[in-house]
Design an enzyme around this catalytic site. Structure first.
Site, PDB file in Angstrom:
ATOM      1  CB  SER A 136       0.702   4.714 -15.481  1.00  0.00           C
ATOM      2  OG  SER A 136      -0.110   5.084 -16.728  1.00  0.00           O
ATOM      3  CE1 TYR A 149      -1.451   8.678 -12.295  1.00  0.00           C
ATOM      4  CE2 TYR A 149      -1.276   8.239 -14.551  1.00  0.00           C
ATOM      5  CZ  TYR A 149      -1.412   7.703 -13.112  1.00  0.00           C
ATOM      6  OH  TYR A 149      -1.757   6.512 -13.286  1.00  0.00           O
TER       7      TYR A 149
HETATM    8  N1  LIG Z   1      -7.215   3.006 -13.769  1.00  0.00           N
HETATM    9  C1  LIG Z   1      -6.216   3.491 -14.678  1.00  0.00           C
HETATM   10  O1  LIG Z   1      -6.475   3.821 -15.990  1.00  0.00           O
HETATM   11  C2  LIG Z   1      -4.825   3.371 -14.565  1.00  0.00           C
HETATM   12  C3  LIG Z   1      -3.884   3.381 -15.472  1.00  0.00           C
HETATM   13  C4  LIG Z   1      -2.471   3.140 -15.202  1.00  0.00           C
HETATM   14  C5  LIG Z   1      -2.249   3.209 -14.018  1.00  0.00           C
HETATM   15  N2  LIG Z   1      -2.876   3.177 -12.955  1.00  0.00           N
HETATM   16  C6  LIG Z   1      -2.388   3.096 -11.518  1.00  0.00           C
HETATM   17  O2  LIG Z   1      -2.657   1.905 -10.963  1.00  0.00           O
HETATM   18  C7  LIG Z   1      -2.855   2.037  -9.483  1.00  0.00           C
HETATM   19  C8  LIG Z   1      -4.247   1.735  -9.214  1.00  0.00           C
HETATM   20  O3  LIG Z   1      -5.041   2.387  -9.696  1.00  0.00           O
HETATM   21  P1  LIG Z   1      -6.804   2.026  -9.965  1.00  0.00           P
HETATM   22  O4  LIG Z   1      -7.320   2.305 -11.404  1.00  0.00           O
HETATM   23  O5  LIG Z   1      -7.069   0.794  -9.335  1.00  0.00           O
HETATM   24  O6  LIG Z   1      -7.465   3.002  -8.779  1.00  0.00           O
HETATM   25  P2  LIG Z   1      -8.611   3.090  -7.790  1.00  0.00           P
HETATM   26  O7  LIG Z   1      -9.775   2.290  -8.140  1.00  0.00           O
HETATM   27  O8  LIG Z   1      -8.860   4.667  -7.691  1.00  0.00           O
HETATM   28  O9  LIG Z   1      -7.869   3.046  -6.622  1.00  0.00           O
HETATM   29  C9  LIG Z   1      -6.978   3.694  -5.979  1.00  0.00           C
HETATM   30  C10 LIG Z   1      -6.750   3.281  -4.707  1.00  0.00           C
HETATM   31  O10 LIG Z   1      -5.748   3.928  -3.896  1.00  0.00           O
HETATM   32  C11 LIG Z   1      -6.447   4.176  -2.610  1.00  0.00           C
HETATM   33  N3  LIG Z   1      -5.882   5.069  -1.986  1.00  0.00           N
HETATM   34  C12 LIG Z   1      -5.770   6.650  -2.441  1.00  0.00           C
HETATM   35  N4  LIG Z   1      -5.219   7.329  -1.841  1.00  0.00           N
HETATM   36  C13 LIG Z   1      -4.920   6.779  -0.575  1.00  0.00           C
HETATM   37  C14 LIG Z   1      -4.168   7.122   0.692  1.00  0.00           C
HETATM   38  N5  LIG Z   1      -3.658   8.392   0.648  1.00  0.00           N
HETATM   39  N6  LIG Z   1      -3.902   6.257   1.437  1.00  0.00           N
HETATM   40  C15 LIG Z   1      -4.260   4.908   1.215  1.00  0.00           C
HETATM   41  N7  LIG Z   1      -4.660   4.581  -0.059  1.00  0.00           N
HETATM   42  C16 LIG Z   1      -5.005   5.378  -0.698  1.00  0.00           C
HETATM   43  C17 LIG Z   1      -7.811   3.935  -2.781  1.00  0.00           C
HETATM   44  O11 LIG Z   1      -8.359   3.754  -1.567  1.00  0.00           O
HETATM   45  P3  LIG Z   1      -9.053   4.878  -0.353  1.00  0.00           P
HETATM   46  O12 LIG Z   1      -9.805   5.728  -1.383  1.00  0.00           O
HETATM   47  O13 LIG Z   1      -9.925   3.809   0.288  1.00  0.00           O
HETATM   48  O14 LIG Z   1      -7.999   5.219   0.477  1.00  0.00           O
HETATM   49  C18 LIG Z   1      -8.016   2.983  -3.686  1.00  0.00           C
HETATM   50  O15 LIG Z   1      -7.925   1.839  -3.240  1.00  0.00           O
HETATM   51  C19 LIG Z   1      -2.637   3.416  -9.381  1.00  0.00           C
HETATM   52  O16 LIG Z   1      -1.120   3.614  -9.095  1.00  0.00           O
HETATM   53  C20 LIG Z   1      -2.942   4.232 -10.757  1.00  0.00           C
HETATM   54  O17 LIG Z   1      -2.032   5.372 -10.988  1.00  0.00           O
HETATM   55  C21 LIG Z   1      -4.421   3.282 -13.389  1.00  0.00           C
END
Ligand SMILES: NC(=O)c1ccc[n+]([C@@H]2O[C@H](COP(=O)([O-])OP(=O)(O)OC[C@H]3O[C@@H](n4cnc5c(N)ncnc54)[C@H](OP(=O)(O)O)[C@@H]3O)[C@@H](O)[C@H]2O)c1
Length: 253
Positions: A136, A149
């Site tokens: 991130s 985080y």
């Molecule tokens: N959105 C942002 O602003 C942002 C910015 C920078 C970086 N990121 C990073 O990008 C990545 C993707 O984030 P996103 O925005 O796409 O978030 P998201 O839509 O909330 O997706 C998170 C995913 O992680 C899975 N997950 C959570 N806990 C889990 C567990 N214990 N076992 C297996 N799967 C699990 C969830 O699936 P289930 O709930 O079905 O398990 C979901 O598929 C993350 O690492 C996040 O930190 C996000």
């Protein structure tokens, strides 16, 4: 059998990776998509593309579930051409206000599980394979009220860069993806107690654009992928200015 493995595939950038990798890569036989919500994974089963989609419902922080996956690797002996570690979570709020359980779960998912997945997949990866780790832009600077985080994402960034160097002799490239705010379900959990600041809402981008750049940067063996001019500028200033300056104004804001 050539496969890709994508964690966090049930929503957001993980789900977008499933769609874009399936369209972009012609030589994959299967894409193994992992998350806890099976119904969400199954809804991706028939997406357009070349590979068969194999949904695997598991909690990637659960050692028994990870052991079952290791057994499956032994049985199938796949060639893992691509590993995408997209699963991750964040919680906005003061460290002393949030529960210990939530903070430790975040470390388990963002750091421990990502490290474990990289470790268990590497023996099945050959020359020209790729690892994409979602860090991130929060990795660039300590972030008050996002302290654990941003620390977990600094871990992912540093781990990925060091691993990229180590794995050069095996021809495996590791790319750390460092987006700013992206419009996904991430904020349903992150904003459980506190909202993100308005300036971050303004900088919000689409998951498809971040993923497209990440896949391109991974193809080019770039160690870091940063989408948007605003985030590239943020990265630049966090490199050239003392972090204490940012933290001073952060406190005063
Ligand atoms: N959105 C942002 O602003 C942002 C910015 C920078 C970086 N990121 C990073 O990008 C990545 C993707 O984030 P996103 O925005 O796409 O978030 P998201 O839509 O909330 O997706 C998170 C995913 O992680 C899975 N997950 C959570 N806990 C889990 C567990 N214990 N076992 C297996 N799967 C699990 C969830 O699936 P289930 O709930 O079905 O398990 C979901 O598929 C993350 O690492 C996040 O930190 C996000």
């Amino acid at each position: 059998m050539n496969i890709a493995i994508i964690t966090g595939a049930s929503s957001g950038m993980g789900a977008e990776c499933v769609k874009q990798i399936n369209r972009a890569y012609k030589k994959l036989d299967e894409i193994w998509i992992l998350a806890r919500r099976l119904d969400r994974l199954q809804s991706l089963s028939n997406i357009e593309g070349n590979a068969r989609i194999r949904p695997i419902a598991m909690d990637i922080t659960n050692d028994a579930h990870v052991d079952a996956l290791i057994d499956c690797f032994r049985e199938v002996n796949p060639q893992i051409r691509m590993l995408v570690n997209a699963a991750g979570t964040g919680i906005i709020g003061r460290f002393d206000d949030e529960s210990l359980e939530d903070e430790l779960n975040m470390i388990d998912l963002n750091c421990r599980a990502l490290t474990a997945f990289t470790k268990i997949c590497l023996p099945y990866m050959k020359k020209n394979s790729r690892i994409i780790n979602f860090a991130s832009a929060a990795a660039f600077l300590p972030q008050p009220e996002f302290a654990v985080y941003s620390a977990t994402k600094s871990y992912v960034l540093n781990f990925s860069r060091a691993l990229n160097k180590e794995l050069k002799d095996r021809g495996i490239a590791v790319t750390a993806v460092c987006p700013g705010p992206v419009a996904t379900e991430f904020f349903e959990i992150a904003e459980k107690h506190h909202s993100i600041p308005a300036y971050k809402k303004i900088a919000m981008v689409r998951p498809a654009a971040v993923v497209e750049k990440a896949i391109n940067d991974s193809r080019k063996k770039r160690e870091i992928s940063v989408y948007s001019a605003a985030m590239n500028a943020f990265r630049f200033f966090t490199k050239v200015l003392p972090h204490s300056l940012f933290l001073y104004f952060w406190k005063e804001a």
